[in-house]
Design a protein around this motif. Structure first.
Motif, PDB file in Angstrom:
ATOM      1  N   ALA A  39      81.093 105.004  16.551  1.00  0.00           N
ATOM      2  CA  ALA A  39      81.837 104.798  17.790  1.00  0.00           C
ATOM      3  C   ALA A  39      83.210 105.418  17.578  1.00  0.00           C
ATOM      4  N   GLU A  40      84.007 105.459  18.625  1.00  0.00           N
ATOM      5  CA  GLU A  40      85.339 106.029  18.490  1.00  0.00           C
ATOM      6  C   GLU A  40      86.135 105.258  17.435  1.00  0.00           C
ATOM      7  N   GLY A  41      86.542 105.962  16.378  1.00  0.00           N
ATOM      8  CA  GLY A  41      87.323 105.342  15.315  1.00  0.00           C
ATOM      9  C   GLY A  41      86.504 104.597  14.286  1.00  0.00           C
ATOM     10  N   VAL A  42      85.160 104.649  14.372  1.00  0.00           N
ATOM     11  CA  VAL A  42      84.298 103.881  13.467  1.00  0.00           C
ATOM     12  C   VAL A  42      83.192 104.786  12.937  1.00  0.00           C
ATOM     13  N   VAL A  43      82.975 104.750  11.617  1.00  0.00           N
ATOM     14  CA  VAL A  43      81.911 105.532  10.994  1.00  0.00           C
ATOM     15  C   VAL A  43      81.138 104.647  10.030  1.00  0.00           C
ATOM     16  N   GLU A  44      79.929 105.080   9.708  1.00  0.00           N
ATOM     17  CA  GLU A  44      79.151 104.409   8.662  1.00  0.00           C
ATOM     18  C   GLU A  44      79.315 105.174   7.367  1.00  0.00           C
TER      19      GLU A  44
END
Length: 811
Positions: A318-323
């Motif tokens: 998501a915007e600003g979030v990574v795995e």
């Protein structure tokens, strides 16, 4: 406490015992100072015993485990190792051990003892993980200090070298123990040591840290451990026993000993500590597994990359979030200080992808994130709904946000329900976890409703009022309206949420405690709910709430009753008038039994299993018991008593007289009473109808003393109670029915309760039209529809008088 207290002429058991008693009765302040003083006192005594035995060279006394850590509670075992280098004669070493061990046993102190050389200790540790964990805390008491220091160095080196093999074994040990003992933070009678989040888990985290492979989050961990140790100290002093289980009947005394307000406040402290340890464990074991995976892959990567460094891949979520590496982390470009929705967006992305939210990400969000404006922007509200709708994956993400205080920042009212215990044993969870679990259950029902967002938020808020005095539904209505406005719902939606929270118990309470064939019952529910869409939401919320409460709160029987009520209310809301109350014609089976009872002049019984009609191969929802007999006084208490003796749980009872002219063609025949009961076996199989009939005959003719038999059974198998049950309460339901007076009895559930109610109502001179029984845990709510001798509802004053008589009889 100085060493002179237990040396010289006072070195015997009596000198140590007197000094120990003085210490535990007030010489040292409670908490860590007292535990340290008790460990030092015990060290001095054991050292004096060791010296008095004239030990050979190359021997030492070693404290291990909890004693090694200096965590001696008043009734703790002593874990002691007699270490020797192998040069002394075995008989001499054995004699030395006896001269140390026997004085300990003479005082009745539990002793976990062993005699080993360093090589033997090392081998035993390699074979037994628990021994190795105990040796990690080895501490010198007396004798050859160099021998002890060498053992500590060797054991610690072995632990670090063997960590890739031993840590998975330790993790499995922790998981097995958690499965057996449960989660400390949700248990009404928790084991402070063995349950998940208890002292053993805290010790395991110390062992992981000692391996240098991974480390636990340290914030709050020492304080959590201290809380559990302080509670165990008080428990030992209150009970005078070696116990780690915080039983219900001892919680008030333990709270008083700790200077805590009451047992609920004590449990909240204990739950908070357990939650801190459990969360630290979750984070730590994830890190252990990550490191072990990386170590197994690293040689291949080095071969492939010829020494170059490889970074784990980062997949956008998501915007600003990574795995990254199996966790949701913040992107390098994320700016929490500029993006107030980021905490909810990160949490929703983690939950939707079924992965944990990384500790580093949560702490950065908590430390630098901006508060959301009020009302929330639409994106924030949508992210909250997305998080709540993720199912089981919501729970660990929510716990991560809670651990860093982000939940109470988003919903300030959450603090009042956080870690709040629920004394009713029907409830599996604390209030806050129950709310999250209800949202989890509601997420599976979102396809049944037109507004899934309202269902999920109502699920999260339905018990939010339990943090306030008074009726939690009433308090919750106000809170829900405020929260709904804060998170950006319009006034109409806020009103729906407030209605759902205020009436979240309406459907199940009405379905299980009221006569659904009475039009007044259905019309009163329809008037409260107001619209088909709200009814749809309330039906789903009712099911989710019950499923999240515990296995005793929902069943096929309850589900079928609620579904029947919803169908009837939906008809009223659609404009269909409920049928006018008319005498219900007897079924063919009821007519057959009535004819037989009229012919023989005796009771006739029929048992039939019931199934819900909307399932192809449904499970039974109970058993229908039909009884027909010539009308006479005392029928209800007699039948209820017989059913109680046969361990049959009554769910509902319907009583009505059948006109003999309809049942037969014999004019002038006596009236026949037909009783339609819904029952379930408490355990085992159903009794034979012939046995029930025989006992009913004896109860009616007075040869079977039901009260005496029930009292004998209660005396032989008394029910364990953690405290005194509150007195019964009997009330008249206002405007409950146009056909009868509705009397509601709330009491402690016990065999024969309906028998006692029926007996008291017979004595009050009223007739029982029907009875509806609802039981949750130890609490019973029995609703009886009564009339006067003429079949009409009782006048108000008469109804109140009957209720008071019934309350006195039950008390």
């Amino acid at each position: 406490m100085t060493s002179t207290d237990v040396t010289g002429e006072n070195s015997g058991p009596s000198g140590y015992a007197a000094a120990r008693l003085r210490l535990l009765t007030g010489e040292a302040p409670p908490g860590p100072p007292r535990r340290t003083a008790l460990a030092r006192l015990t060290d001095d005594w054991l050292a004096a015993l060791h010296t008095a035995a004239a030990p050979p060279r190359g021997t030492a006394l070693v404290a291990v485990g909890g004693y090694g850590r200096g965590e001696l509670s008043p009734r703790s075992d002593l874990d002691v190792l007699l270490l020797h280098d192998g040069t002394a004669d075995p008989a001499t070493v054995a004699a030395l051990a006896d001269r140390v061990w026997y004085p300990v046993w003479d005082l009745g102190i539990a002793l976990d003892h062993s005699v080993r050389t360093p090589a033997e200790a090392r081998k035993t540790a390699a074979d037994d993980l628990k021994v190795q964990l105990g040796l990690l805390d080895a501490r010198h008491i007396a004798g050859d200090a160099g021998l002890v220091a060498a053992l500590r160095t060797t054991v610690l080196a072995d632990w670090r070298n063997q960590a890739p093999r031993r840590l998975p074994e330790l993790g499995e040990l922790c998981r097995d123990r958690a499965e057996r003992q449960g989660e400390l933070q949700y248990l009404l009678e928790p084991d402070l040591k063995e349950a998940r989040g208890g002292l053993r888990d805290a010790t395991a985290l110390r062992a992981v840290a000692a391996s240098w492979l991974a480390d636990a989050p340290r914030e709050g961990l020492a304080e959590a451990r201290r809380t559990l140790l302080d509670t165990r100290d008080a428990l030992h002093l209150v009970t005078g026993r070696t116990t780690d289980r915080l039983a219900l009947q001892e919680q008030d005394q333990v709270a008083d000993a700790l200077g805590v307000l009451d047992a609920d406040a004590l449990l909240r402290q204990v739950y908070e500590a357990a939650r801190t340890i459990s969360y630290a464990g979750d984070v730590t074991w994830r890190e252990v597994n990550r490191v072990l995976r990386a170590r197994s892959v690293r040689p291949r990567l080095r071969a492939m990359l010829a020494g170059g460094k490889a970074q784990p891949p980062r997949t956008p979520l998501a915007e600003g979030v990574v795995e990254m590496d199996g966790e949701a982390v913040l992107a390098r470009t994320a700016r929490p200080e500029r993006d107030p929705v980021l905490p909810l967006r990160a949490a929703a992305a983690a939950a939707q992808n079924g992965i944990p939210l990384s500790l580093h990400a949560v702490r950065r969000l908590a430390a630098t994130g901006r508060p959301l404006p009020e009302p929330w922007p639409a994106d924030a509200r949508e992210q909250l709904v997305t998080l709540l709708g993720a199912g089981e994956a919501t729970v660990p993400v929510w716990e991560a946000l809670e651990a860093e205080g982000l939940i109470t920042r988003l919903v300030p009212d959450w603090e009042r329900v956080r870690c709040r215990p629920q004394r009713n044993p029907v409830h599996t969870w604390t209030v806050d976890r129950h709310l999250v679990e209800t949202a989890v259950r509601a997420s599976a029902l979102t396809r049944r409703v037109g507004r899934p967002d309202l269902l999920l938020v109502a699920a999260l808020l339905h018990d939010i009022g339990k943090g306030w005095p008074g009726d939690h539904s009433v308090a919750g209505e106000t809170i829900a309206r405020d929260v709904a406005a804060r998170i950006g719902f319009d006034p109409a939606d806020a009103g729906v949420l407030a209605t759902l929270v205020r009436h979240h118990l309406l459907l199940v309470d009405t379905a299980t405690r009221r006569d659904l064939d009475d039009p007044a019952t259905v019309e009163s529910v329809a008037a409260v709910i107001g619209s088909p869409s709200t009814l749809e939401l309330l039906h789903a919320l009712t099911e989710a709430d019950a499923l999240a409460t515990g296995p005793a709160a929902w069943s096929s029987w309850r589900a079928s009753l609620v579904a029947d009520l919803v169908k009837r209310v939906a008809g009223v809301l659609a404009g269909d008038a409920p049928p006018a109350p008319e005498p219900v014609a007897p079924t063919a089976e009821e007519e057959r039994l009535a004819v037989e009872a009229l012919r023989t002049g005796e009771p006739v019984l029929s048992l039939r299993a019931e199934h819900p009609s909307d399932q192809p191969e449904p499970e039974p929802v109970g058993v229908e018991l039909l009884i027909a007999l010539p009308d006479r006084p005392g029928v209800l208490p007699a039948v209820a008593g017989v059913l109680a003796l046969h361990r049959l749980t009554v769910r509902s009872a319907d009583l009505r007289a059948v006109d003999p002219l309809e049942a037969t063609e014999a004019p002038g025949a006596a009236a026949v009473l037909v009783l339609n009961w819904r029952v379930a076996a408490e355990y085992g199989s159903l009794p034979q109808a012939a046995r029930l009939r025989a006992d009913l005959l004896r109860a009616l003719d007075g040869s079977l003393d039901i009260r005496a038999r029930l009292a004998e059974r209660e005396a032989a198998y008394p029910r364990r109670r953690g405290g005194t049950a509150p007195p019964p309460r009997v009330t008249v339901a206002p405007a409950g029915s146009a056909l009868a007076t509705v009397i509601e009895v709330r009491a402690h559930d016990a065999p024969g309760l309906l028998h006692r109610i029926g007996h008291a109502l017979e004595g009050a001179g009223v007739r029982v039209r029907s009875a509806h029984v609802s039981t949750l845990g130890a609490n019973a709510v029995d609703t009886v529809y009564v009339t006067g001798a003429d079949g009409s509802p009782l006048p108000d004053a008469r109804a109140v008088d009957v209720a008071r008589q019934l309350e006195r009889a039950l008390a």
